[in-house]
Write a protein that holds these residues in place. Structure first.
Motif, PDB file in Angstrom:
ATOM      1  N   TRP B 255       0.844  -1.208   0.000  1.00 32.50           N
ATOM      2  CA  TRP B 255       0.000   0.000   0.000  1.00 32.50           C
ATOM      3  C   TRP B 255       0.874   1.251   0.000  1.00 32.50           C
ATOM      4  O   TRP B 255       0.512   2.283  -0.553  1.00 32.50           O
ATOM      5  N   GLN B 256       2.071   1.113   0.583  1.00 37.28           N
ATOM      6  CA  GLN B 256       2.958   2.264   0.685  1.00 37.28           C
ATOM      7  C   GLN B 256       3.520   2.654  -0.693  1.00 37.28           C
ATOM      8  O   GLN B 256       3.532   3.828  -1.065  1.00 37.28           O
ATOM      9  N   THR B 257       3.968   1.635  -1.449  1.00 38.86           N
ATOM     10  CA  THR B 257       4.496   1.935  -2.787  1.00 38.86           C
ATOM     11  C   THR B 257       3.367   2.429  -3.689  1.00 38.86           C
ATOM     12  O   THR B 257       3.583   3.273  -4.550  1.00 38.86           O
ATOM     13  N   LYS B 258       2.155   1.899  -3.474  1.00 39.86           N
ATOM     14  CA  LYS B 258       1.018   2.332  -4.298  1.00 39.86           C
ATOM     15  C   LYS B 258       0.699   3.803  -4.033  1.00 39.86           C
ATOM     16  O   LYS B 258       0.423   4.573  -4.954  1.00 39.86           O
ATOM     17  N   LEU B 259       0.748   4.174  -2.769  1.00 43.79           N
ATOM     18  CA  LEU B 259       0.508   5.570  -2.401  1.00 43.79           C
ATOM     19  C   LEU B 259       1.608   6.454  -3.003  1.00 43.79           C
ATOM     20  O   LEU B 259       1.334   7.542  -3.539  1.00 43.79           O
ATOM     21  N   GLY B 260       2.835   5.949  -2.913  1.00 52.53           N
ATOM     22  CA  GLY B 260       3.960   6.689  -3.489  1.00 52.53           C
ATOM     23  C   GLY B 260       3.764   6.917  -4.977  1.00 52.53           C
ATOM     24  O   GLY B 260       3.970   8.024  -5.492  1.00 52.53           O
ATOM     25  N   ALA B 261       3.330   5.862  -5.669  1.00 52.02           N
ATOM     26  CA  ALA B 261       3.111   5.962  -7.111  1.00 52.02           C
ATOM     27  C   ALA B 261       2.036   6.997  -7.429  1.00 52.02           C
ATOM     28  O   ALA B 261       2.138   7.757  -8.392  1.00 52.02           O
ATOM     29  N   ALA B 264       3.471  10.359  -7.084  1.00 50.44           N
ATOM     30  CA  ALA B 264       4.485  10.639  -8.107  1.00 50.44           C
ATOM     31  C   ALA B 264       3.911  10.580  -9.519  1.00 50.44           C
ATOM     32  O   ALA B 264       4.652  10.597 -10.497  1.00 50.44           O
ATOM     33  N   LYS B 265       2.595  10.521  -9.624  1.00 48.98           N
ATOM     34  CA  LYS B 265       1.930  10.296 -10.910  1.00 48.98           C
ATOM     35  C   LYS B 265       2.421  11.224 -12.032  1.00 48.98           C
ATOM     36  O   LYS B 265       2.716  10.774 -13.142  1.00 48.98           O
ATOM     37  N   SER B 266       2.513  12.511 -11.746  1.00 49.97           N
ATOM     38  CA  SER B 266       2.916  13.459 -12.798  1.00 49.97           C
ATOM     39  C   SER B 266       4.345  13.152 -13.264  1.00 49.97           C
ATOM     40  O   SER B 266       4.661  13.271 -14.441  1.00 49.97           O
ATOM     41  N   GLY B 267       5.195  12.756 -12.314  1.00 49.68           N
ATOM     42  CA  GLY B 267       6.568  12.425 -12.661  1.00 49.68           C
ATOM     43  C   GLY B 267       6.649  11.166 -13.504  1.00 49.68           C
ATOM     44  O   GLY B 267       7.435  11.078 -14.449  1.00 49.68           O
ATOM     45  N   LEU B 268       5.808  10.176 -13.163  1.00 47.25           N
ATOM     46  CA  LEU B 268       5.806   8.925 -13.924  1.00 47.25           C
ATOM     47  C   LEU B 268       5.280   9.169 -15.334  1.00 47.25           C
ATOM     48  O   LEU B 268       5.757   8.574 -16.300  1.00 47.25           O
ATOM     49  N   ARG B 269       4.288  10.082 -15.436  1.00 45.35           N
ATOM     50  CA  ARG B 269       3.755  10.409 -16.750  1.00 45.35           C
ATOM     51  C   ARG B 269       4.839  11.090 -17.592  1.00 45.35           C
ATOM     52  O   ARG B 269       5.026  10.785 -18.752  1.00 45.35           O
ATOM     53  N   ARG B 270       5.568  12.007 -16.950  1.00 43.76           N
ATOM     54  CA  ARG B 270       6.676  12.674 -17.639  1.00 43.76           C
ATOM     55  C   ARG B 270       7.692  11.642 -18.142  1.00 43.76           C
ATOM     56  O   ARG B 270       8.174  11.704 -19.259  1.00 43.76           O
ATOM     57  N   MET B 271       8.025  10.671 -17.272  1.00 45.16           N
ATOM     58  CA  MET B 271       8.968   9.633 -17.671  1.00 45.16           C
ATOM     59  C   MET B 271       8.466   8.895 -18.904  1.00 45.16           C
ATOM     60  O   MET B 271       9.179   8.724 -19.879  1.00 45.16           O
TER      61      MET B 271
END
Lengths: 341, 341
Positions: B255-261, B264-271
């Motif tokens: 749940w912790q990594t999911k919350l982190g993701a 960080a959504k905008s950053g992952l989208r940028r990636m």
């Protein structure tokens, strides 16, 4: 176990090499032979009194640098650290040689000083690639021979099979031929003829494989020529860096993404463990020369050089050269029997 | 503008193609010619009364399937949707043909029906690769010719230069030759001779490039043979998927990594926007045949097919075939002048 380490291979030599030598002695106890200019190495080793007596400096007055022409190495640089280290293998004074120096140079010295294992047409560089299955696939040749013949590719497969069987514990390893399609009719004439030879050999040959099968972990070994293999390996390295850099950039975009990255830390660590880790690999062996020569990246730091020593120790422990010799001899006998039958 | 779309190319045909045809008409207004069996297509199009009159069904009774042998396509499948669509180009009834069908099949039909642009030795498939610089580098050949001659590679460079200049707006594009090292002595005899030809040509040739220069965005075009290019492109696709899957797996670990993701959504989208996006690319042109033939992936869904139509429209708008014709003709004239001079 006697490992010889080229002290002058990395871009920042000899510091990474000294770190690795010191840590190797601390970890495994066995002495390390460190090859390079004595006046450069001796003062630096004084800082490590606990291991100083087990790090033996072997003097070499020259260095073969990255990018130098390996054409006439022995005439031009007979006393390079690589030459001196590989000579120790030849003379039976050491069990394996590890260098982060120029690949072309190491290949040239190894061929000139050690020669090839009897029956081996061309030596090859083998490298591990990460797979979806969580285990490595070995790919070769990744750069020793830009120009190959079909028989070389068959021998690359035989040597790699020995390697993954004994170093990675893969029983009856599956060997594929890297190609642009799975059908035996695909590929260049080289690939088509190699396919025929490999299918008729003692290999557990699964036929042509595309990169997606390699990354899926469907084969233990992927055989290719040294031009394609080199370009593929460098593509992997560059693309992995591109993607992980883009990830880093994305995760440092704002305080929110940074917090997200912090929370997701364990997941990101898990991801990283699934990728190609040059530091963990350290160095890869030059298969087919008459001795154990391991080559790593010039850009490596100490921990990666230490991994290179670890890989060399594993190969010494299982007598890799002896096992390669047996497999190649058996293959030649098989070919002779078939030719006369 | 008259685009012909093969209705039978994707693995899930014709749904993705019908989606793309409908959306293309809605977006650009121009009619779409949809090639395939009338009884399959007509009932499905009834669901789109707003565009129905601008999607013209062109009947074709056969389908050339993925993996079929392209050896004798015209004799065995003269009425395949690919054949019918490409015939429309030949007859001047359409401006470009788009298919997600088998590459070998499309290549065979295009060569047999359209032939090559005058002076072109071999057509080539060109594909964009993402770079650190945030712009694409074009790589070719990625699969039309496993076996190449040096002159082919020179022409691939000329054609790609036209492509990136007019479609991507790169002035005087920098062209590199993909190799296992930057020195002109590196590579196979094919690469060495192609290097010589390209250096002596009208190209803005920067010499050999390794994958890291390609991914750094240091060149606009990377030229290679169709075997290496195909393996490199497939390596990129498979490795990108391996890494992004490992990232997904890591980010759904707890749940912790999911919350982190989530944070960080905008950053992952940028990636993600920095990576190879086959959907955005849609389809790539077969350069060198006498007409505009665009080929995409069989696994594509509707939006990717629509992108393929967008790419084809761009090429029609800037008269890609005409510009290729001019550049090849100029190159041949130059060679003749030099030979007679």
């Amino acid at each position: 176990m006697r490992i010889v380490l080229d002290a002058m291979g990395t871009d920042h030599h000899p510091e990474p090499e000294i770190y690795a030598a010191v840590e190797a002695v601390r970890r495994w106890g066995d002495p390390i032979y460190l090859v390079g200019p004595r006046d450069v190495l001796a003062p630096r080793l004084e800082a490590y009194p606990d291991v100083r007596d087990r790090i033996h400096i072997v003097h070499a007055s020259q260095v073969f640098c990255h990018g130098e022409k390996p054409g006439q190495v022995l005439r031009q640089k007979p006393d390079a650290s690589m030459a001196v280290g590989i000579h120790m293998l030849k003379e039976g004074e050491a069990d394996a040689f590890v260098t982060m120096g120029d690949t072309g140079g190491a290949l040239a010295y190894a061929l000139l000083i050690l020669g090839r294992i009897r029956g081996v047409r061309r030596p090859a560089l083998i490298a591990p690639v990460p797979t979806r299955a969580g285990k490595y696939c070995a790919i070769l040749d990744v750069g020793a021979n830009a120009e190959c013949k079909p028989e070389y590719l068959l021998q690359f497969g035989l040597m790699a099979a020995v390697y993954v069987e004994h170093l990675w514990g893969r029983e009856n390893p599956q060997v594929g031929l890297l190609a642009n399609g799975e059908e035996p009719t695909k590929g260049t004439p080289l690939v088509q003829e190699a396919h025929r030879l490999m299918a008729a050999s003692s290999l557990n040959f699964v036929g042509n494989v595309e990169p997606k099968e390699v990354f899926a972990g469907e084969v233990d070994v992927a055989v290719t020529d040294g031009f394609t293999g080199n370009v593929v390996l460098k593509t992997m390295e560059a693309l992995t860096k591109l993607i992980t850099d883009a990830l880093k950039e994305g995760l440092t975009l704002s305080w929110q993404t940074k917090l997200g990255a912090l929370l997701a830390k364990s997941g990101l660590r898990r991801m990283k463990s699934r990728l190609l880790d040059p530091v963990e690999i350290g160095a890869v062996p030059l298969l087919g020369v008459n001795g154990l020569v391991f080559i790593g990246h010039g850009r490596f730091q100490g921990p990666a050089v230490l991994s290179g020593i670890a890989r060399a120790r594993e190969a010494v422990a299982m007598d890799l050269v002896g096992k390669l010799r047996d497999r190649i001899a058996a293959s030649l006998t098989r070919q002779k029997v078939e030719a006369s039958g």
